[in-house]
Scaffold this motif. Structure first.
Motif, PDB file in Angstrom:
ATOM      1  N   UNK A  25      10.773  11.719  10.941  1.00  0.00           N
ATOM      2  CA  UNK A  25      10.798  10.882  12.119  1.00  0.00           C
ATOM      3  C   UNK A  25       9.256  10.761  12.798  1.00  0.00           C
ATOM      4  N   UNK A  26       8.333  10.699  11.864  1.00  0.00           N
ATOM      5  CA  UNK A  26       6.893  10.708  12.096  1.00  0.00           C
ATOM      6  C   UNK A  26       6.124   9.916  11.133  1.00  0.00           C
ATOM      7  N   UNK A  27       5.026   9.292  11.477  1.00  0.00           N
ATOM      8  CA  UNK A  27       4.069   8.883  10.250  1.00  0.00           C
ATOM      9  C   UNK A  27       3.661   9.631   9.240  1.00  0.00           C
ATOM     10  N   UNK A  28       3.519   8.944   8.184  1.00  0.00           N
ATOM     11  CA  UNK A  28       3.231   9.982   7.073  1.00  0.00           C
ATOM     12  C   UNK A  28       1.660   9.722   6.735  1.00  0.00           C
ATOM     13  N   UNK A  29       1.106  10.628   6.516  1.00  0.00           N
ATOM     14  CA  UNK A  29      -0.352  10.737   6.253  1.00  0.00           C
ATOM     15  C   UNK A  29      -0.722  11.012   4.939  1.00  0.00           C
ATOM     16  N   UNK A  30       0.229  11.209   3.780  1.00  0.00           N
ATOM     17  CA  UNK A  30       0.191  11.580   2.544  1.00  0.00           C
ATOM     18  C   UNK A  30      -0.681  10.435   1.722  1.00  0.00           C
ATOM     19  N   UNK A  31      -1.340  10.533   0.587  1.00  0.00           N
ATOM     20  CA  UNK A  31      -1.908   9.529  -0.113  1.00  0.00           C
ATOM     21  C   UNK A  31      -0.833   8.838  -1.113  1.00  0.00           C
ATOM     22  N   UNK A  32      -0.547   7.610  -0.790  1.00  0.00           N
ATOM     23  CA  UNK A  32       0.524   7.137  -1.544  1.00  0.00           C
ATOM     24  C   UNK A  32       0.379   7.317  -3.166  1.00  0.00           C
ATOM     25  N   UNK A  33       1.570   7.763  -3.793  1.00  0.00           N
ATOM     26  CA  UNK A  33       1.708   7.988  -5.279  1.00  0.00           C
ATOM     27  C   UNK A  33       0.781   9.216  -5.418  1.00  0.00           C
ATOM     28  N   UNK A  34       0.480   9.917  -4.554  1.00  0.00           N
ATOM     29  CA  UNK A  34      -0.394  11.314  -5.030  1.00  0.00           C
ATOM     30  C   UNK A  34       1.058  12.160  -5.336  1.00  0.00           C
ATOM     31  N   UNK A  35       0.619  13.280  -5.885  1.00  0.00           N
ATOM     32  CA  UNK A  35       1.565  14.559  -6.359  1.00  0.00           C
ATOM     33  C   UNK A  35       2.402  14.777  -5.169  1.00  0.00           C
ATOM     34  N   UNK A  36       1.823  14.745  -3.940  1.00  0.00           N
ATOM     35  CA  UNK A  36       2.604  15.207  -2.686  1.00  0.00           C
ATOM     36  C   UNK A  36       3.531  14.058  -2.532  1.00  0.00           C
ATOM     37  N   UNK A  37       3.139  12.999  -2.459  1.00  0.00           N
ATOM     38  CA  UNK A  37       3.916  11.873  -2.178  1.00  0.00           C
ATOM     39  C   UNK A  37       5.273  11.929  -3.034  1.00  0.00           C
ATOM     40  N   UNK A  38       5.023  11.990  -4.576  1.00  0.00           N
ATOM     41  CA  UNK A  38       6.232  11.935  -5.255  1.00  0.00           C
ATOM     42  C   UNK A  38       7.168  13.130  -4.976  1.00  0.00           C
ATOM     43  N   UNK A  39       6.687  14.266  -4.326  1.00  0.00           N
ATOM     44  CA  UNK A  39       7.593  15.523  -4.281  1.00  0.00           C
ATOM     45  C   UNK A  39       8.039  15.223  -2.978  1.00  0.00           C
ATOM     46  N   UNK A  78      -4.787   0.394   7.732  1.00  0.00           N
ATOM     47  CA  UNK A  78      -5.122  -0.221   6.269  1.00  0.00           C
ATOM     48  C   UNK A  78      -6.531   0.605   5.872  1.00  0.00           C
ATOM     49  N   UNK A  79      -7.602   0.739   6.809  1.00  0.00           N
ATOM     50  CA  UNK A  79      -8.649   1.287   6.378  1.00  0.00           C
ATOM     51  C   UNK A  79      -9.398   0.349   5.068  1.00  0.00           C
ATOM     52  N   UNK A  80      -9.928   1.209   4.052  1.00  0.00           N
ATOM     53  CA  UNK A  80     -10.369   0.644   3.090  1.00  0.00           C
ATOM     54  C   UNK A  80      -9.419   0.830   1.753  1.00  0.00           C
ATOM     55  N   UNK A  81      -8.358   0.514   1.750  1.00  0.00           N
ATOM     56  CA  UNK A  81      -7.233   0.665   1.001  1.00  0.00           C
ATOM     57  C   UNK A  81      -7.069  -0.900   0.289  1.00  0.00           C
ATOM     58  N   UNK A  82      -7.630  -1.680   0.760  1.00  0.00           N
ATOM     59  CA  UNK A  82      -7.688  -3.050   0.209  1.00  0.00           C
ATOM     60  C   UNK A  82      -8.721  -3.358  -0.925  1.00  0.00           C
ATOM     61  N   UNK A 122       0.742  -1.351  -0.182  1.00  0.00           N
ATOM     62  CA  UNK A 122       0.165   0.225   0.133  1.00  0.00           C
ATOM     63  C   UNK A 122       0.795   1.344   0.014  1.00  0.00           C
ATOM     64  N   UNK A 123       2.097   1.304   0.469  1.00  0.00           N
ATOM     65  CA  UNK A 123       2.950   2.364   0.648  1.00  0.00           C
ATOM     66  C   UNK A 123       4.359   2.278   0.221  1.00  0.00           C
ATOM     67  N   UNK A 124       4.693   3.036  -0.669  1.00  0.00           N
ATOM     68  CA  UNK A 124       6.233   2.751  -1.429  1.00  0.00           C
ATOM     69  C   UNK A 124       7.206   2.531  -0.459  1.00  0.00           C
ATOM     70  N   UNK A 125       7.355   3.174   0.893  1.00  0.00           N
ATOM     71  CA  UNK A 125       8.592   2.648   1.773  1.00  0.00           C
ATOM     72  C   UNK A 125       8.105   1.676   2.715  1.00  0.00           C
ATOM     73  N   UNK A 126       6.798   1.238   2.435  1.00  0.00           N
ATOM     74  CA  UNK A 126       6.474   0.193   3.408  1.00  0.00           C
ATOM     75  C   UNK A 126       5.896   0.441   4.636  1.00  0.00           C
TER      76      UNK A 126
END
Length: 425
Positions: free
Chosen positions: A153-167, A212-216, A141-145
Motif C-alpha cells: 500500500x505504497x508507491x513502488x520505486x523499483x525499476x520496471x522489469x528489473x530482477x527486483x520487479x520480477x521477484x 515519468x522523468x526521463x522514461x519516455x 511504463x509500469x506493469x501494473x500501471x
C-alpha cells in the motif's frame, strides 16, 4: 467556432471502452465532443461496448469491436491472450487508418491496457500517421500501471522489469497475475515497441512529469495539457461551512478510503463516501459510523461536492490529474489532498485547501481539524472558487491546446518525411 475543411483535423481517438468507464474515457469523450464542436472530425475507436449515447447524439463516428474487456471476458485464458496481443483490434484499427486521408489525420491513444493490448502499435506504425499518447496512467511504463505496490500500500520505486520487479509481488490479485503483467510489458516494449509509435506525448499534470522523468523515448516531444473540466459556475457558496467531509470516487485501497475513515474516527466525525468499490463492505464493517451514498450520476456528484464542507482526496498512488479535485474547486469547496498524488498540483496549501502526508491518518485528522473552523472553511471556499474561475480548464481551452499538439505532430511528420526522402536520394 469552426474550422475550414483544410484546417480541420481527422482525429482517431483510441481507447479500451466505448462508454464512460472512468476518468480516462470521460476525458477522451469530452475531448471528442469538443473537437466535433470546433469543426474537426473525431472518430472513436474502442474494443469494448456498449457505445455511449452521447457520441451518437453528437454525430461522432464510432468503431466499436464489441469485445469484452479483460475483466468481463468469461474466459480467463482468452482474456490473458487478449491482453497480450489483441489480433482483432490490430486488424480493425489497420483497416480504419488505411481508409482515412493522409493529410491532417492524427491518431490519439488514450488507453490500451484494459482491452486493446499493445498490438495497436503495428497498425499505427504501418500507417505512417502522426500519433499522440495521453498519459492518463502509467501502463506504458509500469506493469501494473501505477508505480504502486498494492501489497505494501505504497508507491513502488523499483525499476520496471528489473530482477527486483520480477521477484516482487506488487499485484492486488496475486503473484501469477504480476508475472502475466510483466510478460505483457515485455511484449509491449520489445515486440510491439508501443512507446516508439508516438512522436508526441501529453502529460496532464506537473506531478506526472516528475514521476515519468526521463522514461519516455528521447526523440519524443512532451506537452502539458490539462484535462477539460465540465463544471457549472454556481457562484460562491452561500454557506460554505455547512456539510460533511466527503470522499468522492472508487472505494479501493489505493484511493486511501481507509485513511480517511480512520482520520474521521479520530476526530469523532462521520465520514461520507460518494462512490462504490471492492472495499465498501470492509469499510462499512470496520467503520459503521460512515455514511455510504453509492454511485451518483454527474449531477449527484456535483451536488455532493457543492454541499460538502471539504472534499477529502487521500489517494495513496500517484494519480494523473484527479478530476474531482478541480471540480470541487470550481464548486467552491476546499480540498484536503494527499501530498503523494498529482491532486496537490491543483491545491495551494493553506489557501485553497490543505496538503497532508500521504497515508498518514493522524496528519489527515490534523488537516481536517483545521477545517472544522467555520472561518477557515469560508476563506478557503472563496479562494478555491476564485482560483478555479480565474482561468478555468474549459473544454474550449482544452481543444485549443490539444489542436496545437496536433499541429506540432503533423508538422514533425512532414519534416520527417522530407528528411527520409533526402536520405533516400
Amino acid at each position: 467556432m469552426s474550422h475550414a475543411a483544410d484546417e480541420a483535423f481527422t482525429v482517431v481517438i483510441v481507447l479500451d471502452h466505448a462508454y464512460v468507464s472512468g476518468g480516462q474515457s470521460r476525458v477522451a469523450f469530452d475531448s471528442a465532443l469538443g473537437l466535433k464542436a470546433h469543426g474537426h472530425r473525431p472518430i472513436v475507436f474502442a474494443a469494448a461496448g456498449p457505445i455511449d449515447p452521447c457520441l451518437a447524439e453528437q454525430g461522432i463516428e464510432v468503431v466499436c469491436l464489441d469485445q469484452s474487456d479483460l475483466v468481463t471476458n468469461p474466459s480467463p485464458l482468452a482474456a490473458a491472450w487478449q491482453g497480450i496481443w489483441n489480433t482483432d483490434a490490430a486488424a480493425a484499427l489497420g483497416a480504419l487508418l488505411g481508409r482515412l486521408p493522409r493529410e491532417r489525420t492524427v491518431v490519439h491513444v488514450h488507453g490500451w491496457a484494459k482491452a486493446l493490448s499493445a498490438s495497436i502499435a503495428r497498425p499505427i506504425q504501418a500507417s505512417g500517421l502522426p500519433a499522440v499518447y495521453t498519459m492518463h496512467e502509467f501502463f506504458l511504463l509500469c506493469p501494473n500501471g501505477g508505480f504502486y505496490d498494492y501489497r505494501k500500500a505504497e508507491p513502488c520505486r523499483l525499476e520496471p522489469l528489473s530482477a527486483a520487479c520480477w521477484s516482487t509481488n506488487c499485484d492486488s490479485r496475486g503473484y501469477s497475475r504480476k508475472l502475466w503483467r510483466n510478460v505483457r510489458q515485455t511484449v509491449m516494449e520489445q515486440v510491439a515497441d508501443l512507446p516508439g509509435a508516438f512522436g508526441d506525448y501529453v502529460l496532464i499534470s506537473e506531478f506526472q512529469g516528475r514521476v515519468v522523468g526521463d522514461r519516455l523515448p528521447t526523440q519524443a516531444r512532451v506537452h502539458r495539457v490539462s484535462n477539460p473540466i465540465a463544471v457549472a459556475d454556481l457562484g460562491p457558496k452561500p454557506d460554505p461551512a455547512s456539510g460533511d467531509f466527503t470522499f468522492v470516487g472508487r472505494l479501493s485501497p489505493e484511493k486511501g478510503a481507509f485513511v480517511f475513515a480512520e482520520a474521521a474516527r479520530r476526530l469523532g466525525i462521520r465520514p461520507v463516501f460518494v462512490g462504490d468499490g471492492p472495499v465498501r463492505d470492509e469499510l462499512a464493517a470496520r467503520y459503521p459510523e460512515a455514511e455510504f451514498r453509492g454511485w451518483q450520476g454527474q449531477d449527484g456528484v456535483a451536488a455532493a461536492m457543492r454541499g460538502a464542507r471539504a472534499l477529502v482526496f487521500p489517494s495513496l498512488w500517484y494519480e494523473g490529474q484527479p478530476l474531482t479535485v478541480l471540480e470541487a474547486k470550481g464548486l467552491g469547496t476546499p480540498v484536503i489532498v494527499s501530498d503523494g498524488c498529482a491532486g496537490r498540483d491543483s491545491v495551494e496549501n493553506g489557501t485553497t485547501g490543505l496538503w497532508f502526508k500521504c497515508g498518514d491518518a493522524g496528519d489527515l485528522a490534523a488537516a481536517m481539524a483545521q477545517l472544522r473552523h467555520d472561518g477557515t472553511v469560508a476563506r478557503m471556499s472563496q479562494a478555491s472558487y476564485r482560483d478555479f474561475w480565474r482561468e478555468p480548464p474549459s473544454i474550449d481551452r482544452h481543444v485549443a491546446e490539444i489542436v496545437a499538439v496536433y499541429r506540432t505532430a503533423t508538422g514533425r511528420s512532414a519534416v520527417g518525411k522530407e528528411a527520409d526522402a533526402t536520405r533516400a536520394a
